[in-house]
Design an enzyme around this catalytic site. Structure first.
Site, mmCIF file in Angstrom:
data_model
loop_
_atom_site.group_PDB
_atom_site.id
_atom_site.type_symbol
_atom_site.label_atom_id
_atom_site.label_comp_id
_atom_site.label_asym_id
_atom_site.label_seq_id
_atom_site.Cartn_x
_atom_site.Cartn_y
_atom_site.Cartn_z
ATOM 1 N N HIS A 173 10.244 2.362 16.145
ATOM 2 C CA HIS A 173 10.531 3.543 16.245
ATOM 3 C C HIS A 173 10.670 3.948 14.613
ATOM 4 O O HIS A 173 10.911 5.087 14.692
ATOM 5 C CB HIS A 173 11.177 3.651 16.997
ATOM 6 N N SER A 188 -0.034 8.989 -12.855
ATOM 7 C CA SER A 188 -0.956 9.974 -11.889
ATOM 8 C C SER A 188 -1.137 10.753 -13.001
ATOM 9 O O SER A 188 -0.477 10.615 -14.572
ATOM 10 C CB SER A 188 0.311 11.177 -11.871
ATOM 11 N N LYS A 221 5.345 9.243 -12.176
ATOM 12 C CA LYS A 221 4.357 8.576 -10.818
ATOM 13 C C LYS A 221 3.744 6.646 -11.155
ATOM 14 O O LYS A 221 3.378 7.204 -12.658
ATOM 15 C CB LYS A 221 3.139 9.403 -10.134
ATOM 16 N N GLU A 270 -3.485 1.702 -1.017
ATOM 17 C CA GLU A 270 -3.023 2.207 -0.427
ATOM 18 C C GLU A 270 -5.244 2.317 0.223
ATOM 19 O O GLU A 270 -5.396 2.461 1.411
ATOM 20 C CB GLU A 270 -3.362 3.995 -0.563
#
Ligand code: ARG
Length: 457
Positions: free
Chosen positions: A153, A274, A280, A287
């Site tokens: 979980h 970024s 970043k 992704e």
């Protein structure tokens, strides 16, 4: 090539909607190989003369050379790769070119070409997955004893080792490779000689062409052979299953690379920055692997829906079989390569992982197990006692092994100081030495077996 019965040519729209050459030119190598095999068989059977067969075969070799050098020309009037090559053959060798299409149709031709193409794609995916497995096994060997929290979980459950976690993915990709092998086995029958749908009256020998193209046998039913795209679906199903596995691993990398987790640093070479936030470093490759899985599943869905209502035998809808397969193949190749690079070059933050495993009461099960083993308490009661200890520790912001013995004994007098041996994350992991468990010795056994299976020794 088929204009004999027509009074006028196709409209611009007809030419455009009909043309598959923009994508099926990817089949040119397979198309030429299948034509070579076909014409050699026609000559062996005395269906075309040795002289014509030689001219055709030389012409095909010259065309292959041209395609290699200049690419395949895209002329919509020639519809597809089959007619493009045949038209060029006629330019090169004259009327003898017209004998190549004896005892053949584009229906069995495309079915054959496409099987050959998908067979290679299966083999490429298999090789890519083997490389990914080698990367996983190598990293798992390095981290057989690296402690991290195991989750259910997404809540801290029990400590595990990073090696164990990585080997879980090795197993998924092992099953994917076995699915690829199954798919290859079923695919490997040769449709050539099924002709348009009913077979042919010419005295062909389908064994010859099947063998020349590396198939195990000719397909058994000509109607099925030209109508069947199960082999492409098998490829897409397998790609989808594999993409799911890649996507789950990608998701974990994204999560682990986030600041609150901080379990991994992904290689700069597979990350991006970024344009506004200078701090970043984004896990874009991971992704996109996760994102590509959606597209691969879309490709499988597209071909299933294309095929679902088609009467036997060939229908032109089936020309739409190729774009989803080609798309899935390039998405899979990229995804597997990106994942192999990320796993191979990731830096795991082992101290941070251990710290996370030590928070979150990951050894609560060990306390319950200890009560069963050392104090003879039934597991359900031990579970309850342990729950009380966790509640006590949580209220005071303590880890389990920081709760003073006096407080433990106040909760249940059967607890003594030996319990602390069971409450460390190392003890917890070492105790899980059942076959396939997370104990470092078990993980090393998994790694050794995998290395042998991959021929890494
Ligand atoms: N370009 C076609 C395809 O990929 C080849 C088969 C065409 N056959 C036909 N009878 N029109 O499906």
């Amino acid at each position: 090539m088929w204009g004999g019965r027509f009074a006028e040519g196709p409209s611009a729209i007809m030419r455009e909607i009909n043309a598959s050459i923009p994508f099926d030119k990817a089949l040119w190598r397979q198309d030429i190989a299948a034509s070579e095999a076909h014409v050699a068989m026609l000559a062996a059977q005395g269906i075309v003369s040795a002289e014509d067969a030689r001219a055709i075969s030389d012409g095909l070799a010259a065309i292959a050379h041209e395609y290699e050098r200049d690419g395949v020309p895209e002329n919509w009037d020639l519809e597809d790769i089959h007619m493009t090559t045949e038209a060029r053959l006629a330019e090169l060798i004259g009327p003898a070119a017209g004998r190549l299409h004896t005892a053949r149709s584009r229906n069995d031709q495309v079915a054959t070409d496409f099987r050959l193409w998908v067979r290679e794609a299966l083999d490429e995916m298999d090789a890519g997955l083997a490389a990914l497995q080698r990367a996983l096994v190598t990293r798992a060997g390095e981290h057989a004893a690296t402690i991290m929290p195991g989750f259910t979980h997404l809540q801290t459950a029990q400590p595990v080792t990073l090696g164990h976690h990585l080997m879980a993915y090795y197993e998924m990709f092992r099953r994917d490779r076995s699915r690829l092998a199954d798919a290859r086995d079923r695919l490997n029958e040769c449709p050539l000689g099924s002709a348009a749908l009913a077979g042919t009256g010419f005295p062909i020998d389908r064994e010859i062409t099947s063998e020349a193209l590396g198939f195990d046998r000719p397909t058994a039913n000509s109607l099925d052979a030209v109508s069947d795209r199960d082999f492409a679906l098998d490829y897409l199903f397998t790609a989808s299953a594999c993409a799911l596995h890649l996507s789950r691993l990608a998701e974990e990398l994204v999560l682990w690379a986030s600041q609150p987790f901080g379990f991994v640093r992904l290689p700069d070479s597979l990350s991006t920055g970024s344009s506004i936030m200078p701090q970043k470093k984004n896990p874009d490759a991971a992704e996109l692997v996760r994102g590509h899985a959606g597209r691969v599943i879309g490709c499988a869905t597209a071909l299933m829906v294309t095929m679902k209502g088609l009467p036997l035998a060939y229908s032109k809808d089936m020309q739409d079989d190729k774009p989803p397969v080609f798309e899935a193949a390039s998405l899979m190749a990229l995804s597997i390569a990106a994942m192999t690079g990320m796993i191979g070059d990731a830096t795991f933050a082992t101290a941070r992982m251990r710290q996370a495993a030590e928070m979150g009461y990951a050894t609560a099960t060990d306390l319950a197990d200890w009560l069963v083993r050392e104090a003879g308490i039934p597991f359900r009661e031990a579970h309850h006692v342990t729950g009380a200890v966790v509640k006590f520790a949580d209220a005071r912001g303590l880890a389990l092994n920081e709760v003073p013995l006096a407080d433990l004994a106040a909760i249940d007098e059967r607890i003594d100081e030996r319990v602390f041996d069971a409450l460390s994350v190392d003890a917890s992991v070492a105790a899980r030495a059942s076959y396939g468990g997370t104990a470092p010795e078990q993980v090393r056994m998994q790694v050794d077996r995998a290395r042998a299976a991959l021929g890494m020794e």
